[in-house]
Each structure stands twice: as C-alpha cells, then as structure tokens.
Design a protein around this motif. Structure first.
Motif, PDB file in Angstrom:
ATOM      1  N   GLU A  55       6.083  -2.934 -33.754  1.00  0.00           N
ATOM      2  CA  GLU A  55       6.393  -3.854 -34.853  1.00  0.00           C
ATOM      3  C   GLU A  55       6.388  -3.086 -36.177  1.00  0.00           C
ATOM      4  O   GLU A  55       5.635  -2.138 -36.331  1.00  0.00           O
ATOM      5  CB  GLU A  55       5.331  -4.966 -34.904  1.00  0.00           C
ATOM      6  CG  GLU A  55       5.507  -6.008 -33.819  1.00  0.00           C
ATOM      7  CD  GLU A  55       4.332  -6.060 -32.859  1.00  0.00           C
ATOM      8  OE1 GLU A  55       3.253  -5.558 -33.217  1.00  0.00           O
ATOM      9  OE2 GLU A  55       4.503  -6.595 -31.753  1.00  0.00           O
ATOM     10  N   ILE A  56       7.207  -3.525 -37.120  1.00  0.00           N
ATOM     11  CA  ILE A  56       7.286  -2.852 -38.420  1.00  0.00           C
ATOM     12  C   ILE A  56       6.806  -3.814 -39.503  1.00  0.00           C
ATOM     13  O   ILE A  56       7.409  -4.874 -39.707  1.00  0.00           O
ATOM     14  CB  ILE A  56       8.724  -2.403 -38.729  1.00  0.00           C
ATOM     15  CG1 ILE A  56       9.190  -1.378 -37.687  1.00  0.00           C
ATOM     16  CG2 ILE A  56       8.819  -1.825 -40.137  1.00  0.00           C
ATOM     17  CD1 ILE A  56      10.621  -0.892 -37.897  1.00  0.00           C
ATOM     18  N   PRO A  57       5.701  -3.466 -40.213  1.00  0.00           N
ATOM     19  CA  PRO A  57       5.231  -4.330 -41.307  1.00  0.00           C
ATOM     20  C   PRO A  57       6.251  -4.354 -42.433  1.00  0.00           C
ATOM     21  O   PRO A  57       6.902  -3.352 -42.710  1.00  0.00           O
ATOM     22  CB  PRO A  57       3.921  -3.667 -41.748  1.00  0.00           C
ATOM     23  CG  PRO A  57       3.974  -2.269 -41.239  1.00  0.00           C
ATOM     24  CD  PRO A  57       4.875  -2.258 -40.042  1.00  0.00           C
ATOM     25  N   LEU A  73       9.722  -7.613 -35.139  1.00  0.00           N
ATOM     26  CA  LEU A  73       9.231  -7.434 -33.773  1.00  0.00           C
ATOM     27  C   LEU A  73       9.764  -6.115 -33.205  1.00  0.00           C
ATOM     28  O   LEU A  73      10.715  -5.538 -33.725  1.00  0.00           O
ATOM     29  CB  LEU A  73       9.667  -8.601 -32.893  1.00  0.00           C
ATOM     30  CG  LEU A  73       9.110  -9.977 -33.292  1.00  0.00           C
ATOM     31  CD1 LEU A  73       9.675 -11.060 -32.378  1.00  0.00           C
ATOM     32  CD2 LEU A  73       7.588  -9.987 -33.244  1.00  0.00           C
ATOM     33  N   ALA A  74       9.137  -5.641 -32.138  1.00  0.00           N
ATOM     34  CA  ALA A  74       9.607  -4.414 -31.486  1.00  0.00           C
ATOM     35  C   ALA A  74      11.053  -4.609 -31.019  1.00  0.00           C
ATOM     36  O   ALA A  74      11.429  -5.702 -30.600  1.00  0.00           O
ATOM     37  CB  ALA A  74       8.704  -4.070 -30.303  1.00  0.00           C
ATOM     38  N   PRO A  75      11.879  -3.558 -31.072  1.00  0.00           N
ATOM     39  CA  PRO A  75      13.299  -3.689 -30.733  1.00  0.00           C
ATOM     40  C   PRO A  75      13.547  -4.316 -29.359  1.00  0.00           C
ATOM     41  O   PRO A  75      14.443  -5.142 -29.199  1.00  0.00           O
ATOM     42  CB  PRO A  75      13.811  -2.246 -30.778  1.00  0.00           C
ATOM     43  CG  PRO A  75      12.888  -1.535 -31.710  1.00  0.00           C
ATOM     44  CD  PRO A  75      11.553  -2.197 -31.543  1.00  0.00           C
ATOM     45  N   ARG A  76      12.753  -3.933 -28.365  1.00  0.00           N
ATOM     46  CA  ARG A  76      13.000  -4.465 -27.009  1.00  0.00           C
ATOM     47  C   ARG A  76      12.685  -5.956 -26.936  1.00  0.00           C
ATOM     48  O   ARG A  76      13.326  -6.689 -26.180  1.00  0.00           O
ATOM     49  CB  ARG A  76      12.215  -3.673 -25.956  1.00  0.00           C
ATOM     50  CG  ARG A  76      10.726  -3.717 -26.132  1.00  0.00           C
ATOM     51  CD  ARG A  76      10.013  -2.697 -25.231  1.00  0.00           C
ATOM     52  NE  ARG A  76       8.615  -2.580 -25.623  1.00  0.00           N
ATOM     53  CZ  ARG A  76       7.629  -3.238 -25.032  1.00  0.00           C
ATOM     54  NH1 ARG A  76       7.857  -4.061 -24.031  1.00  0.00           N
ATOM     55  NH2 ARG A  76       6.388  -3.087 -25.444  1.00  0.00           N
ATOM     56  N   VAL A  77      11.701  -6.406 -27.727  1.00  0.00           N
ATOM     57  CA  VAL A  77      11.358  -7.836 -27.728  1.00  0.00           C
ATOM     58  C   VAL A  77      12.476  -8.636 -28.399  1.00  0.00           C
ATOM     59  O   VAL A  77      12.908  -9.672 -27.895  1.00  0.00           O
ATOM     60  CB  VAL A  77      10.001  -8.069 -28.422  1.00  0.00           C
ATOM     61  CG1 VAL A  77       9.685  -9.553 -28.525  1.00  0.00           C
ATOM     62  CG2 VAL A  77       8.885  -7.340 -27.654  1.00  0.00           C
ATOM     63  N   GLU A  78      12.972  -8.134 -29.527  1.00  0.00           N
ATOM     64  CA  GLU A  78      14.096  -8.798 -30.215  1.00  0.00           C
ATOM     65  C   GLU A  78      15.305  -8.909 -29.291  1.00  0.00           C
ATOM     66  O   GLU A  78      15.934  -9.965 -29.179  1.00  0.00           O
ATOM     67  CB  GLU A  78      14.494  -8.001 -31.470  1.00  0.00           C
ATOM     68  CG  GLU A  78      13.461  -8.026 -32.567  1.00  0.00           C
ATOM     69  CD  GLU A  78      13.726  -6.988 -33.646  1.00  0.00           C
ATOM     70  OE1 GLU A  78      13.335  -7.241 -34.795  1.00  0.00           O
ATOM     71  OE2 GLU A  78      14.312  -5.921 -33.370  1.00  0.00           O
ATOM     72  N   ALA A  79      15.630  -7.797 -28.639  1.00  0.00           N
ATOM     73  CA  ALA A  79      16.827  -7.766 -27.794  1.00  0.00           C
ATOM     74  C   ALA A  79      16.686  -8.721 -26.608  1.00  0.00           C
ATOM     75  O   ALA A  79      17.630  -9.427 -26.239  1.00  0.00           O
ATOM     76  CB  ALA A  79      17.081  -6.343 -27.300  1.00  0.00           C
ATOM     77  N   GLY A 163       8.134 -14.624 -33.433  1.00  0.00           N
ATOM     78  CA  GLY A 163       6.699 -14.379 -33.519  1.00  0.00           C
ATOM     79  C   GLY A 163       6.047 -15.247 -32.467  1.00  0.00           C
ATOM     80  O   GLY A 163       6.741 -16.001 -31.774  1.00  0.00           O
ATOM     81  N   SER A 164       4.726 -15.153 -32.338  1.00  0.00           N
ATOM     82  CA  SER A 164       4.062 -15.924 -31.281  1.00  0.00           C
ATOM     83  C   SER A 164       3.412 -17.187 -31.838  1.00  0.00           C
ATOM     84  O   SER A 164       3.078 -17.268 -33.022  1.00  0.00           O
ATOM     85  CB  SER A 164       3.016 -15.064 -30.575  1.00  0.00           C
ATOM     86  OG  SER A 164       1.943 -14.771 -31.458  1.00  0.00           O
ATOM     87  N   VAL A 165       3.251 -18.167 -30.958  1.00  0.00           N
ATOM     88  CA  VAL A 165       2.568 -19.419 -31.294  1.00  0.00           C
ATOM     89  C   VAL A 165       1.628 -19.763 -30.138  1.00  0.00           C
ATOM     90  O   VAL A 165       1.856 -19.347 -28.997  1.00  0.00           O
ATOM     91  CB  VAL A 165       3.563 -20.585 -31.526  1.00  0.00           C
ATOM     92  CG1 VAL A 165       4.401 -20.339 -32.769  1.00  0.00           C
ATOM     93  CG2 VAL A 165       4.476 -20.796 -30.326  1.00  0.00           C
ATOM     94  N   ALA A 166       0.586 -20.530 -30.453  1.00  0.00           N
ATOM     95  CA  ALA A 166      -0.331 -20.965 -29.394  1.00  0.00           C
ATOM     96  C   ALA A 166       0.345 -22.001 -28.511  1.00  0.00           C
ATOM     97  O   ALA A 166       0.157 -22.021 -27.287  1.00  0.00           O
ATOM     98  CB  ALA A 166      -1.601 -21.532 -30.016  1.00  0.00           C
ATOM     99  N   ASP A 212       6.249 -11.296 -19.764  1.00  0.00           N
ATOM    100  CA  ASP A 212       5.028 -11.246 -20.582  1.00  0.00           C
ATOM    101  C   ASP A 212       5.199 -10.239 -21.712  1.00  0.00           C
ATOM    102  O   ASP A 212       5.853  -9.214 -21.557  1.00  0.00           O
ATOM    103  CB  ASP A 212       3.828 -10.796 -19.738  1.00  0.00           C
ATOM    104  CG  ASP A 212       3.517 -11.765 -18.603  1.00  0.00           C
ATOM    105  OD1 ASP A 212       4.011 -12.904 -18.660  1.00  0.00           O
ATOM    106  OD2 ASP A 212       2.806 -11.374 -17.664  1.00  0.00           O
ATOM    107  N   THR A 213       4.592 -10.563 -22.844  1.00  0.00           N
ATOM    108  CA  THR A 213       4.566  -9.614 -23.961  1.00  0.00           C
ATOM    109  C   THR A 213       3.480 -10.107 -24.912  1.00  0.00           C
ATOM    110  O   THR A 213       2.848 -11.135 -24.653  1.00  0.00           O
ATOM    111  CB  THR A 213       5.933  -9.551 -24.669  1.00  0.00           C
ATOM    112  OG1 THR A 213       5.911  -8.483 -25.618  1.00  0.00           O
ATOM    113  CG2 THR A 213       6.282 -10.850 -25.384  1.00  0.00           C
ATOM    114  N   VAL A 214       3.230  -9.395 -25.979  1.00  0.00           N
ATOM    115  CA  VAL A 214       2.390  -9.931 -27.064  1.00  0.00           C
ATOM    116  C   VAL A 214       3.143  -9.733 -28.370  1.00  0.00           C
ATOM    117  O   VAL A 214       3.936  -8.809 -28.499  1.00  0.00           O
ATOM    118  CB  VAL A 214       0.995  -9.258 -27.151  1.00  0.00           C
ATOM    119  CG1 VAL A 214       0.130  -9.649 -25.978  1.00  0.00           C
ATOM    120  CG2 VAL A 214       1.122  -7.746 -27.229  1.00  0.00           C
TER     121      VAL A 214
END
Length: 229
Positions: A55-57, A73-79, A163-166, A212-214
């Motif tokens: 991830e890039i701030p 987000l990390a490139p692979r997650v976005e893709a 992004g993530s949510v509960a 799965d991811t975080v």
C-alpha cells in the motif's frame, strides 16, 4: 536503458510477477494496466514505490495514512477487485474511498460513469486533480461519508469499496440495481475476505468470498456488534 524504458520494465514486472500470478487473468484488466499510468496517481515523494507490492500512503504521516485507509491499495488487490467488479460500458459505478483517483480511473475506462467518494478533503482534491490531468472526464469526485453511499444518485450497477470494512452497511446494498454487484474486503485482522455481493432481480442478494487478503480500514463504517442475540 532510458528512464522511460525503466518505467515500462517496472510496470511489466508488476503485471507479470504480482498481478497475473494472483489469478488476475482477465485480458480487459491486464490490457488496461499499461494504459492507465499508475505513476500519475502516486505522490511525487512516493514515486519509487509505484510498482511495489504494498500500500502507498497518500497524505500526512505514512503510518497514520496506512492506519486510516488514506492510501492506495497494493496493485494486485486493485487489479483483482477490478476483475471481480467487471464494469460494463453501460454501467454506473460508485466507489467509496477515492484515494488518489487511480481505481476510479480504471473503473471509468470500463464503465459509463463513476462517482468516487472520499471523506478527506485533501484526497478529494488530489483525486480530482489526477483524474483531470489524466483526461478522464466520466469520473466525478465528491467529498462525502461513503458509509451512507449516495441515495439520491443511485441505484448503481457496481459499488466498489477501496479499503476494508467490518461489515457492509445495508444502506449501500439498498443502492444496488438489480443485477448489480458490490465488491469489498470484509473482516478483521488477520483474516479478511474479498466479498462480492450480487443483487438478484427479485431484490435478494447472493454473496461469494473468492479470496483472502488484508487491507486498511475505510473511515466511519460501523463496527459490527460483538454480541448476537
């Protein structure tokens, strides 16, 4: 090698070493990644990280930005999220968590129109400027609390939470059109799942959790109650 050649080699490596091995095999996604130039959406001081698997701030202190979801987000997650969302040329898309505008740019190249929301005015300004500079006219950035969605502008064919949510708020599911799908990362550290919720024609929903991811948390989304009665 020229700096341009270095850049293209780094982009190629990102696609072939991070994204494709992560089951992103849709040619519509893979062909788009060299066209929407990720480096144009990364802050100047973070350019060295453009194609890195992380991830890039984006604004403020890096640790805080990552903790509060103010990041790419990390490139692979976005893709892979783009692959799950699979927007069509006639569809309206809502994104929650504009970040730097990169995901909105990818979605806009595939969809009819995109509205992307961010709660942080700094990110709204960044995303707006980046999309304008990239010449993307069918994506609009608004400052809003994405947990409520945009009831007045829906329904949407695709909703993406960057992004993530509960848990996914019912308010967002209510804004899906029949046949529409919502893509989110749902759960708590250390176990989160990519979640694809599809609204059927009779207004029910089906849910799949294909991988799965975080990912960092989106702001202002409700935490689920720990007690179930």
């Amino acid at each position: 090698m020229t700096s341009h050649a270095h850049l293209e080699q780094a982009r190629f490596n990102m696609i072939e070493q991070q994204i494709r091995p992560w089951d992103v095999l849709d040619s519509k996604v893979l062909d788009l990644l060299p066209q929407v130039r990720r480096e144009e959406f990364v802050p100047e001081e973070m350019q060295a990280l453009t194609f890195v698997d992380m991830e890039i701030p984006l604004v403020g202190a890096p640790e805080e930005a990552l903790a509060t979801g103010r990041c790419m987000l990390a490139p692979r997650v976005e893709a892979r999220m783009l692959q799950e969302a699979d927007p069509r040329p006639y569809e309206k898309v809502l994104e929650v968590g504009a970040g730097s505008g990169y995901m909105a740019a990818l979605l806009a190249r595939r969809a009819q129109s995109v509205i992307t929301l961010d709660i942080d005015p700094r990110l709204v300004a960044m995303a707006r400027a980046n999309l304008e500079r990239a010449g993307i006219a069918n994506a609009e950035v608004r400052q809003a609390d994405g947990a409520r969605g945009l009831p007045g502008d829906g329904p949407f064919d695709v909703i993406v939470l960057s992004g993530s949510v509960a848990e996914v708020p019912q308010a967002l599911l209510d804004q899906l059109s029949p046949g529409g799908r919502l893509v989110a990362i749902v759960g708590d550290q250390p176990m989160m799942r990519a979640t694809v919720i599809t609204r059927t024609q009779d207004k029910r929903t089906t849910t799949a959790q294909p991988w799965d991811t975080v990912a960092p948390r989106l702001q202002n989304f409700p935490a689920p109650s720990r007690f179930r009665f």
